[in-house]
Motif scaffolding. Structure first.
Motif, PDB file in Angstrom:
ATOM      1  N   GLU A  75     -55.760 -21.382  30.465  1.00 37.16           N
ATOM      2  CA  GLU A  75     -55.575 -19.943  30.528  1.00 37.16           C
ATOM      3  C   GLU A  75     -54.090 -19.665  30.602  1.00 37.16           C
ATOM      4  OE1 GLU A  75     -57.705 -16.196  32.756  1.00 37.16           O
ATOM      5  OE2 GLU A  75     -57.898 -18.226  33.547  1.00 37.16           O
ATOM      6  N   ARG A  76     -53.661 -18.610  29.927  1.00 36.90           N
ATOM      7  CA  ARG A  76     -52.240 -18.271  29.851  1.00 36.90           C
ATOM      8  C   ARG A  76     -52.050 -16.876  30.409  1.00 36.90           C
ATOM      9  NH1 ARG A  76     -47.550 -19.398  26.745  1.00 36.90           N
ATOM     10  NH2 ARG A  76     -46.401 -17.560  26.104  1.00 36.90           N
ATOM     11  N   PHE A  77     -51.200 -16.722  31.416  1.00 34.76           N
ATOM     12  CA  PHE A  77     -50.906 -15.433  32.002  1.00 34.76           C
ATOM     13  C   PHE A  77     -49.634 -14.905  31.368  1.00 34.76           C
ATOM     14  CE2 PHE A  77     -53.051 -17.453  35.782  1.00 34.76           C
ATOM     15  CZ  PHE A  77     -54.265 -16.859  35.497  1.00 34.76           C
ATOM     16  N   LYS A  89     -53.982 -10.119  31.474  1.00 33.24           N
ATOM     17  CA  LYS A  89     -54.014 -11.013  32.621  1.00 33.24           C
ATOM     18  C   LYS A  89     -53.001 -10.516  33.644  1.00 33.24           C
ATOM     19  CE  LYS A  89     -56.928 -13.829  30.647  1.00 33.24           C
ATOM     20  NZ  LYS A  89     -58.310 -13.915  31.129  1.00 33.24           N
ATOM     21  N   LEU A  98     -55.109 -15.713  41.790  1.00 37.43           N
ATOM     22  CA  LEU A  98     -55.965 -16.606  41.028  1.00 37.43           C
ATOM     23  C   LEU A  98     -57.200 -16.923  41.858  1.00 37.43           C
ATOM     24  CD1 LEU A  98     -53.303 -19.169  39.727  1.00 37.43           C
ATOM     25  CD2 LEU A  98     -54.174 -17.167  38.532  1.00 37.43           C
ATOM     26  N   HIS A 148     -60.354 -20.211  42.335  1.00 34.20           N
ATOM     27  CA  HIS A 148     -60.820 -21.547  41.953  1.00 34.20           C
ATOM     28  C   HIS A 148     -62.168 -21.799  42.606  1.00 34.20           C
ATOM     29  CE1 HIS A 148     -60.785 -25.816  40.988  1.00 34.20           C
ATOM     30  NE2 HIS A 148     -61.116 -26.053  42.238  1.00 34.20           N
ATOM     31  N   SER A 158     -58.070 -26.484  36.246  1.00 33.75           N
ATOM     32  CA  SER A 158     -57.828 -25.537  35.162  1.00 33.75           C
ATOM     33  C   SER A 158     -56.330 -25.436  34.905  1.00 33.75           C
ATOM     34  CB  SER A 158     -58.404 -24.154  35.491  1.00 33.75           C
ATOM     35  OG  SER A 158     -57.831 -23.639  36.674  1.00 33.75           O
ATOM     36  N   TYR A 159     -55.982 -25.474  33.641  1.00 32.55           N
ATOM     37  CA  TYR A 159     -54.579 -25.376  33.215  1.00 32.55           C
ATOM     38  C   TYR A 159     -54.240 -23.897  33.034  1.00 32.55           C
ATOM     39  CZ  TYR A 159     -50.568 -25.862  30.000  1.00 32.55           C
ATOM     40  OH  TYR A 159     -49.352 -25.765  29.385  1.00 32.55           O
ATOM     41  N   ASN A 160     -53.142 -23.463  33.619  1.00 29.94           N
ATOM     42  CA  ASN A 160     -52.681 -22.084  33.498  1.00 29.94           C
ATOM     43  C   ASN A 160     -51.205 -22.083  33.108  1.00 29.94           C
ATOM     44  OD1 ASN A 160     -55.063 -20.534  34.998  1.00 29.94           O
ATOM     45  ND2 ASN A 160     -54.520 -22.331  36.219  1.00 29.94           N
ATOM     46  N   GLU A 161     -50.759 -21.009  32.520  1.00 25.62           N
ATOM     47  CA  GLU A 161     -49.355 -20.911  32.150  1.00 25.62           C
ATOM     48  C   GLU A 161     -48.823 -19.565  32.620  1.00 25.62           C
ATOM     49  OE1 GLU A 161     -46.876 -21.036  28.018  1.00 25.62           O
ATOM     50  OE2 GLU A 161     -48.373 -22.601  28.346  1.00 25.62           O
TER      51      GLU A 161
END
Length: 258
Positions: free
Chosen positions: A7-9, A15, A131, A133, A156-159
């Motif tokens: 997911e990319r913020f 977002k 966020l 989880h 989970s990968y986030n940016e």
């Protein structure tokens, strides 16, 4: 057992947005660098170990929840503190971790959603990021009795993206391995780091997760791999839609039976 997604913020998507309101830009050390976008890949995750058949009824698993760098680098250059909001049944369910690595360990028996609040250094952004989880204790697919030696890993990968960052922040993190900084405008010169930025960073204890006791269970993430997964998923969805349309057309052309 692992589960992961990406997911990319960003300010360009619906977002949570970061770096869009940092305060008074008239101060020299608060000047923004327009047209530059700084990104920080992070991973939110948890690792849970079954304590064995002899464990007490309400203490069946040891687990750790964390916010880490995608390549296990120190996130203290960007993040000032992380608050983990546990289930209300825990004693003091609001837990503050104010130095990296941003990890929290506990013991329990139930799965629940952990809300995570991330606070940034003031020269990065004065807003916080919310966020969540889902703590998983049991494997998704039952394959026999759970082993105390094989944990359930959920990540989970986030940016996190900082558009038009402050000069002082950019000067601090431009060479930091956890932070991705694109090429700066030609002829642009940054002020020396530490001249006027957020002094709280320089007082903070440093720490990465490369040597963390659980690091060998961490998933390996890369932007290229995540983009490949997203592309493959998109292609599968498009193929499923095409197949569904074909079936609907076949139903429409079949003669009615009386």
């Amino acid at each position: 057992m692992e589960d992961s997604h990406v997911e990319r913020f960003s300010a360009s998507t619906p977002k949570p947005r970061v770096g869009i309101d940092g305060g008074d830009d008239n101060k020299n050390w608060r000047r923004r660098v327009n047209g530059v976008e700084v990104s920080v890949p992070i991973v939110c995750g948890s690792i849970a170990f079954f304590r064995g058949k002899k464990a007490k009824e309400y203490r069946t698993h040891n687990w750790t929840v964390y916010v880490r760098g995608a390549t296990n680098e120190d996130l203290g250059a960007v993040i000032r503190k992380v608050i983990f909001h546990l289930h209300p049944s825990f004693k003091s369910p609001t837990r503050v971790v104010d130095s990296p690595p941003f990890t929290l360990s506990e013991c329990g028996w139930g799965e629940f959603k952990i809300d995570i609040t991330i606070f940034f250094h003031a020269d990065a952004c004065e807003r916080k990021l919310e966020l969540s989880h889902l703590l998983k204790l049991n494997p998704e697919i039952y394959s026999g009795p759970q082993s105390p030696n094989v944990p359930v890993v959920t990540e989970s990968y986030n940016e996190i993206v900082f558009p038009d960052p402050f000069e002082c922040f950019l000067s601090r993190v431009i060479n930091h391995p956890a932070v991705h900084v694109p090429k700066l405008p030609e002829g642009f010169n940054l002020p020396p780091p530490g001249d006027a930025g957020d002094e709280s960073y320089y007082k903070m204890k440093k720490g990465d997760t490369k040597d963390h006791p659980l690091s060998h269970w961490f998933s390996k993430f890369s932007e290229a791999d995540e983009l490949f997964k997203l592309t493959a998923t998109r292609q599968k969805v498009q193929a499923d839609i095409a197949e569904l349309k074909r079936q609907l057309v076949m139903v429409d052309v079949q003669p009615e039976q009386f």
